[in-house]
Design a protein around this motif. Structure first.
Motif, short mmCIF file in Angstrom:
data_model
loop_
_atom_site.label_atom_id
_atom_site.label_comp_id
_atom_site.label_asym_id
_atom_site.label_seq_id
_atom_site.Cartn_x
_atom_site.Cartn_y
_atom_site.Cartn_z
N LYS A 32 0.83 -1.20 0.00
CA LYS A 32 0.00 0.00 0.00
C LYS A 32 0.86 1.25 0.00
CE LYS A 32 -1.20 -0.43 4.77
NZ LYS A 32 -2.22 -0.33 5.79
N VAL A 33 0.22 2.35 -0.36
CA VAL A 33 0.83 3.67 -0.30
C VAL A 33 -0.02 4.50 0.64
CG1 VAL A 33 1.35 5.79 -1.59
CG2 VAL A 33 1.82 3.56 -2.63
N HIS A 53 -9.66 21.40 3.17
CA HIS A 53 -9.87 21.13 1.74
C HIS A 53 -8.86 20.11 1.19
CE1 HIS A 53 -13.13 23.86 1.16
NE2 HIS A 53 -12.42 24.92 1.54
N ARG A 54 -7.62 20.19 1.64
CA ARG A 54 -6.62 19.24 1.14
C ARG A 54 -6.94 17.82 1.59
NH1 ARG A 54 -1.44 20.29 2.93
NH2 ARG A 54 -2.10 21.72 4.55
N ILE A 55 -7.44 17.66 2.81
CA ILE A 55 -7.84 16.32 3.28
C ILE A 55 -9.06 15.83 2.50
CG2 ILE A 55 -8.82 15.05 5.23
CD1 ILE A 55 -6.99 16.77 7.04
N ASN A 56 -10.03 16.69 2.30
CA ASN A 56 -11.21 16.29 1.53
C ASN A 56 -10.84 15.85 0.12
OD1 ASN A 56 -13.05 16.63 3.59
ND2 ASN A 56 -13.60 18.71 3.00
N MET A 57 -9.91 16.58 -0.50
CA MET A 57 -9.50 16.21 -1.86
C MET A 57 -8.74 14.88 -1.85
SD MET A 57 -8.61 19.79 -3.84
CE MET A 57 -7.58 20.54 -2.57
N LEU A 58 -7.93 14.64 -0.83
CA LEU A 58 -7.24 13.34 -0.74
C LEU A 58 -8.25 12.20 -0.57
CD1 LEU A 58 -3.96 13.75 1.34
CD2 LEU A 58 -4.21 12.87 -0.99
N LYS A 63 -10.55 7.40 -2.93
CA LYS A 63 -11.80 6.65 -2.75
C LYS A 63 -11.81 5.43 -3.67
CE LYS A 63 -15.40 8.31 -4.60
NZ LYS A 63 -16.38 9.23 -5.07
N ASN A 64 -12.27 4.31 -3.15
CA ASN A 64 -12.40 3.05 -3.88
C ASN A 64 -11.06 2.44 -4.30
OD1 ASN A 64 -15.22 3.30 -3.72
ND2 ASN A 64 -15.26 4.53 -5.59
N LYS A 65 -9.98 2.87 -3.64
CA LYS A 65 -8.66 2.28 -3.90
C LYS A 65 -8.14 1.73 -2.58
CE LYS A 65 -7.52 5.25 -7.81
NZ LYS A 65 -8.85 5.75 -8.04
N SER A 66 -8.40 0.46 -2.33
CA SER A 66 -8.09 -0.13 -1.03
C SER A 66 -6.60 -0.13 -0.71
CB SER A 66 -8.63 -1.56 -0.97
OG SER A 66 -8.03 -2.34 -1.98
N PHE A 67 -5.76 0.01 -1.72
CA PHE A 67 -4.32 -0.01 -1.52
C PHE A 67 -3.75 1.37 -1.25
CE2 PHE A 67 -5.70 -0.51 -5.90
CZ PHE A 67 -5.23 0.67 -6.49
N PHE A 68 -4.62 2.40 -1.22
CA PHE A 68 -4.21 3.76 -0.86
C PHE A 68 -4.90 4.16 0.43
CE2 PHE A 68 -3.62 5.25 -5.56
CZ PHE A 68 -2.41 4.58 -5.62
N GLU A 69 -4.16 4.83 1.28
CA GLU A 69 -4.70 5.40 2.51
C GLU A 69 -4.09 6.78 2.68
OE1 GLU A 69 -3.82 2.91 5.88
OE2 GLU A 69 -4.61 1.11 4.89
N PHE A 70 -4.53 7.48 3.69
CA PHE A 70 -3.83 8.71 4.05
C PHE A 70 -3.71 8.76 5.56
CE2 PHE A 70 -8.21 10.12 4.23
CZ PHE A 70 -8.24 11.01 5.28
N SER A 71 -2.69 9.46 6.01
CA SER A 71 -2.42 9.59 7.44
C SER A 71 -2.45 11.06 7.81
CB SER A 71 -1.03 9.01 7.75
OG SER A 71 -0.63 9.37 9.05
N LEU A 72 -2.98 11.33 8.99
CA LEU A 72 -3.03 12.70 9.51
C LEU A 72 -1.87 12.98 10.47
CD1 LEU A 72 -6.87 13.01 10.14
CD2 LEU A 72 -5.55 13.81 8.18
N ILE A 73 -0.84 12.18 10.40
CA ILE A 73 0.28 12.28 11.34
C ILE A 73 0.88 13.69 11.39
CG2 ILE A 73 2.08 11.49 9.74
CD1 ILE A 73 3.09 9.67 12.02
N ASP A 74 1.05 14.33 10.23
CA ASP A 74 1.60 15.70 10.21
C ASP A 74 0.55 16.74 10.57
OD1 ASP A 74 4.13 14.84 9.57
OD2 ASP A 74 3.98 15.33 7.45
N ILE A 75 -0.68 16.49 10.15
CA ILE A 75 -1.77 17.42 10.44
C ILE A 75 -1.99 17.50 11.96
CG2 ILE A 75 -4.23 17.90 10.10
CD1 ILE A 75 -2.53 18.07 7.47
#
Length: 190
Positions: A32-33, A53-58, A63-75
Motif C-alpha cells: 500500500k501507499v 480542503h486538502r484532506i477532503n480532496m485526498l 476513494k475506492n482504492k483499497s491499496f491507498f490510505e492517508f495519514s493525519l500524522i503531520d496534520i
C-alpha cells in the motif's frame, strides 16, 4: 506488509500523484501507499489551501482504492512540517514495518541538502525518488545520491504549482486532475 509513505502538500492532489503512487506500488512491490499531507510545509508557508480542503480532496482521490490510505500524522502534530519529525513519528506508529520507505519527487530531492536534519533522514529511512522529466541524479551530491533509490517509473511533468497557476489564469485543469477534484475545486472556489 510493505508500505510506501508519500509525503506532500497535495494542493491539489492530481493525476500525477495517482500514477506515481500506482507505479511505485508495482516498482517496489509495496502492499500500500499512505499519503501524508503536510500541515505547514517549510517551503510553502503562503497560499496553500486549508488543511480541511486538502484532506477532503485526498479522500476523494483515493476513494475506492483499497491499496491507498492517508495519514493525519503531520496534520495532528501541527506547526511547520519537517520530514525528520514525520519519519520519527512513522517509526513509532508503524513498528511492524521493517523499513520506512518515504517517497518524494525529484524536484524536492534537488534541495534535499537544505532540509532540516537531512543526514538523519537518510539514516532513518529509505528515500525513494519519483523522477520527473529532465531529472539527473548527477545534480545531487554523492553523499545523498548513494543513499536514495530512484524509482524506475513513468516520468510525469504535472505539478500542483502548475495547476494552481492555471487556475489563477482561468485555464483548464481537466487533463491534470480527476473530474471529482475539478468539481471540488470549482464548487469550493479554491
Amino acid at each position: 506488509m510493505k508500505t510506501c509513505f508519500f509525503g506532500g502538500t497535495f494542493d491539489p492532489p492530481h493525476i500525477g500523484h495517482l500514477i506515481i503512487a500506482e507505479s511505485i506500488m508495482e516498482w517496489g512491490d509495496f502492499d500500500k501507499v499512505i499519503f501524508i499531507p503536510s500541515y505547514k510545509p517549510p517551503h510553502k508557508l503562503e497560499n496553500i489551501s486549508s488543511v480541511y480542503h486538502r484532506i477532503n480532496m485526498l479522500k476523494i482521490i483515493i476513494k475506492n482504492k483499497s491499496f491507498f490510505e492517508f495519514s493525519l500524522i503531520d496534520i495532528e502534530r501541527k506547526g511547520i512540517t519537517y520530514t525528520i519529525d514525520t519519519i520519527l513519528e512513522l517509526k513509532k506508529k508503524y513498528v511492524d514495518e521493517k523499513k520506512i520507505f518515504f517517497l518524494v519527487g525529484s524536484d524536492s530531492i534537488l534541495d534535499f541538502h537544505k532540509w532540516k536534519d537531512y543526514k538523519s533522514i537518510l539514516n532513518s529511512c529509505q528515500i525513494v525518488v519519483a523522477p520527473r522529466p529532465k531529472f539527473k541524479i548527477d545534480k545531487i551530491s554523492k553523499d545523498i545520491a548513494t543513499k536514495i533509490m530512484v524509482a524506475d517509473i513513468p516520468m510525469l511533468d504535472i505539478s500542483s504549482s502548475e495547476i494552481n497557476e492555471r487556475l489563477k489564469k482561468k485555464l483548464s485543469i481537466t487533463n491534470f486532475v480527476t473530474k471529482e477534484i475539478e468539481d471540488y475545486i470549482f464548487s469550493n472556489l479554491l
